[in-house]
Motif scaffolding. Structure first.
Motif, PDB file in Angstrom:
ATOM      1  N   ALA A 306      94.068  32.903  65.828  1.00  0.00           N
ATOM      2  CA  ALA A 306      94.935  31.850  66.350  1.00  0.00           C
ATOM      3  C   ALA A 306      94.394  31.318  67.678  1.00  0.00           C
ATOM      4  N   GLU A 307      93.808  32.214  68.491  1.00  0.00           N
ATOM      5  CA  GLU A 307      93.212  31.759  69.756  1.00  0.00           C
ATOM      6  C   GLU A 307      92.128  30.719  69.509  1.00  0.00           C
ATOM      7  N   SER A 308      91.264  30.999  68.500  1.00  0.00           N
ATOM      8  CA  SER A 308      90.196  30.042  68.203  1.00  0.00           C
ATOM      9  C   SER A 308      90.785  28.723  67.731  1.00  0.00           C
ATOM     10  N   ILE A 309      91.858  28.811  66.968  1.00  0.00           N
ATOM     11  CA  ILE A 309      92.472  27.585  66.477  1.00  0.00           C
ATOM     12  C   ILE A 309      93.074  26.800  67.634  1.00  0.00           C
ATOM     13  N   VAL A 310      93.750  27.525  68.519  1.00  0.00           N
ATOM     14  CA  VAL A 310      94.385  26.859  69.654  1.00  0.00           C
ATOM     15  C   VAL A 310      93.332  26.196  70.538  1.00  0.00           C
ATOM     16  N   SER A 311      92.171  26.837  70.678  1.00  0.00           N
ATOM     17  CA  SER A 311      91.148  26.209  71.517  1.00  0.00           C
ATOM     18  C   SER A 311      90.245  25.283  70.703  1.00  0.00           C
ATOM     19  N   SER A 312      90.758  24.779  69.571  1.00  0.00           N
ATOM     20  CA  SER A 312      90.063  23.744  68.782  1.00  0.00           C
ATOM     21  C   SER A 312      88.665  24.132  68.331  1.00  0.00           C
ATOM     22  N   LYS A 313      88.543  25.346  67.793  1.00  0.00           N
ATOM     23  CA  LYS A 313      87.236  25.772  67.297  1.00  0.00           C
ATOM     24  C   LYS A 313      87.198  25.823  65.772  1.00  0.00           C
ATOM     25  N   ILE A 314      88.346  25.734  65.139  1.00  0.00           N
ATOM     26  CA  ILE A 314      88.416  25.875  63.683  1.00  0.00           C
ATOM     27  C   ILE A 314      89.243  24.732  63.121  1.00  0.00           C
ATOM     28  N   GLY A 315      88.827  24.209  61.972  1.00  0.00           N
ATOM     29  CA  GLY A 315      89.506  23.034  61.445  1.00  0.00           C
ATOM     30  C   GLY A 315      90.208  23.203  60.114  1.00  0.00           C
TER      31      GLY A 315
END
Lengths: 554, 292
Positions: A306-315
């Motif tokens: 979720a951290e990666s998603i929140v920091s716009s790393k995963i689409g």
């Protein structure tokens, strides 16, 4: 010397006394439970009371229970866990008084109830886990609710079977109903694929219709720098170490993760060892090789992903329709450009993909054997359905559901969820948004309506509500699933069986390791066949035959 | 003093290893502090390392204004004071007779074993739970204080310290007409301040950090001591089985900055206390271990 002998002797006596006292206590506790609790549970005092035709006990009966406290609930001044809008209504309408022996934070529920059952001191009714439920049935401590269910109010009975009969069946032992299942919404929670639509637009890609489309999107999100920072720092697909974000992906290949499915002969088979799973894992291995999956996924649980998603790393993320609130809302807060949309899962071939669903019972409301009026629970459940799902009166809504200050509905003493509440809610809310007519909305609906209105007026803090309940919201996808009945249900719907309890944890860990290795490319895809035979050997066969015995005898 | 090469090398390696160790201890704390001062979005995105991003006080304002944190802090203070006091009294009055020889205090061996046994064996959670319930202290502050009222390990420390005191003092006190009580409180206790400081530090830290008994013996979350409360907010959500309700809750309480602020505030009092009592720590324990 003499002294020493004497004290040693004393010690032995003391120790044996202590030990015997302990064991006696333990043995006696279950049978003593009724006398032990009688001081605190005056349910017997209501033994003379009768339920007249209008369903009100006179004189009132008292039921003891135990409960959780949600951190967000605040009682009005003077109110308490046993004196609040809900309990007052229970008493006024049905003559049921409640006494809560203790409350605990949600996270500690299991520990505390286990301890309570261990000491043999159960209240008149409470919510048990599947394993606890089975223990209590085996110990013969529970009341038979079969006849109470037959005379239950329609509304209360209907909610238990709305998502199919599985929930109610799982609460039956030898044809007797031993608990009221706390039905959840497993079908509604089926996964869908959430995609960053702003990235999609930027790279001018079409919305996915097939697995191939989706794989292209994943590839483009990895290699074509969707965030425009000229660095190759994005991943296509979200994967966590427990594979919670892969169910929808597996389902696209007609593979199912960790459920029991029927084979051609009508026997139950474990889904993870089927050949379809091999195909899906092979695909994941390819994605990993092309760096479309975070190389560290094996150490990241969902909150890390979720951290990666929140920091716009995963689409691209497979997840439940509720994901709009968490974690996607945080991403939208963080990144002003971010937009997500949910799409139905896609199939890798011409066969449409089906979603796996679990039993989805959140617990079992069990009633102690000595309780005189188990039917009281159904009356209370009826009030829940009426107030939470059907009431359209604003005043009652403020009184029982939400006064804008705190979630009063959480003060109920017994609840069950409707199978497609949110999907239905979206239909009503979107309709109301179009017509501006809110007269058909219940209190809970109105809350959602207000949030989406505020979002449309520009409040991006409420983006998640629109992503779920809006016209384009994820619940629309859920609705589509429901219309097509695109589900594969877990056929095993009982408390864990002995071999499962014994081997389950070990086997699960071993499976996770093997799958992770395959995806990492550390072992070739042919290792999957070895995994299947290892799985069988390490107890998988024993579990399978146990499950099939259960299936044949249910 | 002349130091050889190898001694110097030893010193340097020592510094490096111990330095690394202490950095490892302090970094998590700094990280928590940095997160607690960061903006919520940066913290949820995992961007904050050792320096706050988007510095603000809002999570501290929130914590101070929320009842539950202050409430549980109050209960912890109550527990530490009451529990510490009960512990210290019982330790002193138990250690004193046990420090005498068997000839002077006949049943000494019996009592020594009686206490030692409780270190080795315990009834387990369920019997303790039943005792608490039957004695009727469930849910009150006493349920947190009484079960651990006699810390045997600290008694042994104290007893050894008492034994290290010269016997002549005791005899002199007796000749001057003091009884056991007078001897204990006027002679032994004033002489044992380093040991008392060490043991009270152990006791206070023990009470401060205990969380499990709070969860088990308290009847409602409003009565949780601080660590029990903190435990409930930082526990990992099981993501394999999330329901709609869980996600709504996650959204409300997933705020890392607030969690971090509470964790930091929760450890602050003990951090402040440590430097003052720590200097007795080493002397307190080693003094007690020297026997006549």
């Amino acid at each position: 010397m003499k002294n020493r002998v004497k004290s040693a002797f004393l010690l032995v006596i003391l120790a044996s006394l202590m030990l015997s006292a302990c064991s006696k206590n333990n043995d006696a506790s279950p049978s003593e439970s009724s006398s032990g609790t009688s001081s605190v549970s005056p349910s017997e005092s209501g033994s003379s009371s009768v339920a007249p035709s209008d369903g009100k006990f006179d004189p009132p009966i008292t039921l003891t229970t135990v409960g959780t406290v949600a951190p967000t609930v605040k009682y009005a001044s003077g109110d308490s866990v046993d004196n609040n809008p809900w309990t007052r209504e229970y008493e006024k309408r049905y003559g049921i008084k409640l006494k809560t022996l203790w409350t605990v934070d949600d996270s500690q529920w299991e520990t505390k109830t286990n301890l309570m059952i261990g000491t043999g001191d159960i209240p008149d009714f409470f919510k048990a886990s599947p394993a606890q439920f089975k223990q209590l049935v085996d110990a013969d401590l529970l009341a038979d609710l079969t006849s109470a269910f037959e005379s239950a109010p329609d509304r209360a009975a209907k909610i238990l079977t709305e998502g199919g009969n599985a929930a109610l069946d799982s609460a039956k032992f030898n044809g007797k109903l031993m608990a009221i299942p706390f039905t959840g919404a497993p079908k509604e929670g089926s996964q869908m694929v959430w995609i960053r639509t702003d990235w999609l637009q930027k790279l001018s890609l079409p919305e996915p219709k097939t697995m191939d489309d989706l794989l292209k999107i994943i590839d483009a999100f990895t290699t074509q720098d969707p965030d425009g920072n000229s660095k190759n720092d994005t991943f296509g697909l979200a994967v966590d170490k427990d594979f919670t974000t892969l169910k929808g992906f597996f389902n696209g290949y007609h593979a199912y993760y960790d459920i029991w499915i029927k084979d051609a002969e009508g026997k139950l088979q474990y889904s993870n060892i089927q050949p379809e799973m091999k195909t899906a894992l092979q695909k994941l291995q390819e994605l990993f090789k092309k760096k479309q999956i975070d190389p560290e996924f094996g150490t990241k649980d969902f909150s890390k992903v979720a951290e990666s998603i929140v920091s716009s790393k995963i689409g691209v993320m497979f997840n439940s329709p509720y994901a709009g609130l968490y974690p996607l809302q945080s991403n939208v807060d963080q990144d002003p450009k971010a937009e997500w949309k949910a799409f139905p899962i896609v199939s890798a071939d011409s066969q449409p993909a089906k979603n796996q669903t679990a039993l989805g019972v959140l617990g079992y409301w069990v009633v102690k054997k000595e309780v005189e009026h188990p039917e009281a629970l159904f009356s209370m459940l009826d009030l829940w359905v009426e107030m939470f799902y059907e009431n359209k009166d604003d005043a009652l809504n403020k009184q029982f559901i939400n006064d804008g200050n705190t979630e009063i509905w959480q003060m109920n003493k017994i609840a069950a969820y409707r199978a497609f509440k949110n999907a239905d809610q979206r239909i009503k809310v979107t309709h109301a948004l179009e017509t501006k007519d809110t007269s058909e909305l219940t209190g809970d609906d109105k809350g959602v309506y207000d949030k989406i209105s505020a979002f449309q007026a520009g409040d991006r803090k409420l983006w998640g509500w629109n992503a779920i309940f809006g016209a384009e919201g994820s619940m629309g996808v859920t609705d589509q699933y429901r219309k097509n009945n695109a589900y594969v249900s877990d056929e095993f719907i009982a408390a864990p069986l002995p071999a499962m309890t014994e081997r389950g944890a070990d086997i699960g860990k071993f499976m996770n390791e093997r799958f992770t290795k395959i995806i990492y490319g550390a072992s070739s895809i042919d290792e999957f066949d070895k995994f299947v035979s290892d799985w069988k050997q390490r107890g998988g066969d024993a579990i399978t035959s146990e499950v099939n015995d259960w299936f044949a005898n249910r | 003093m002349h130091t050889t090469r190898s001694q110097q090398a030893f010193q340097i390696i020592n510094f490096i290893i111990l330095g690394l160790l202490s950095i490892m201890c302090i970094l998590p704390l700094i990280h928590i502090l940095a997160v607690s001062f960061s903006s919520s979005a940066a913290a949820t995105g995992g961007a904050v390392k050792l320096w706050p991003i988007g510095f603000n006080w809002s999570s501290y304002e929130y914590v101070i204004s929320s009842n539950r944190f202050l409430n549980s802090l109050g209960i912890t203070f109550q527990r530490v004071l009451l529990g510490g006091l009960v512990n210290m009294i019982l330790i002193v009055i138990t250690a004193y007779p046990l420090s005498k020889e068997s000839e002077r205090f006949r049943p000494r061996t019996f009592y020594a074993w009686f206490f030692l046994l409780t270190i080795l064996f315990s009834g387990g959670l369920i019997p303790i739970f039943m005792i608490i319930r039957e004695t009727g202290i469930m849910g009150s502050i006493w349920a947190l204080v009484l079960p651990g009222a006699v810390p045997v390990f600290s008694i042994i420390l104290m007893l050894n310290f008492f034994r290290g005191l010269p016997r002549d003092l005791e005899e002199a006190a007796f000749i001057d007409g003091a009884g056991h009580l007078n001897t204990l409180f006027r002679v032994y206790v004033p002489l044992s301040l380093p040991a008392l400081a060490t043991i009270s530090l152990l006791t206070i830290v023990g009470h401060w950090n205990a969380w499990f008994d709070g969860l088990v013996f308290m009847n409602s979350p409003d009565r949780y001591p601080l660590q029990s409360y903190l435990q409930t907010i930082i526990i990992q959500q099981d993501f394999t089985q999330m329901t709609e309700q869980d996600i709504k809750k996650m959204q409300l309480i997933s705020d890392r900055t607030i969690k971090s602020a509470q964790i930091f505030l929760g450890s602050l009092p003990i951090l402040l206390l440590y430097p003052f009592l720590q200097k007795y720590f080493v002397t307190g324990i080693t003094l007690g271990s020297v026997k006549e």
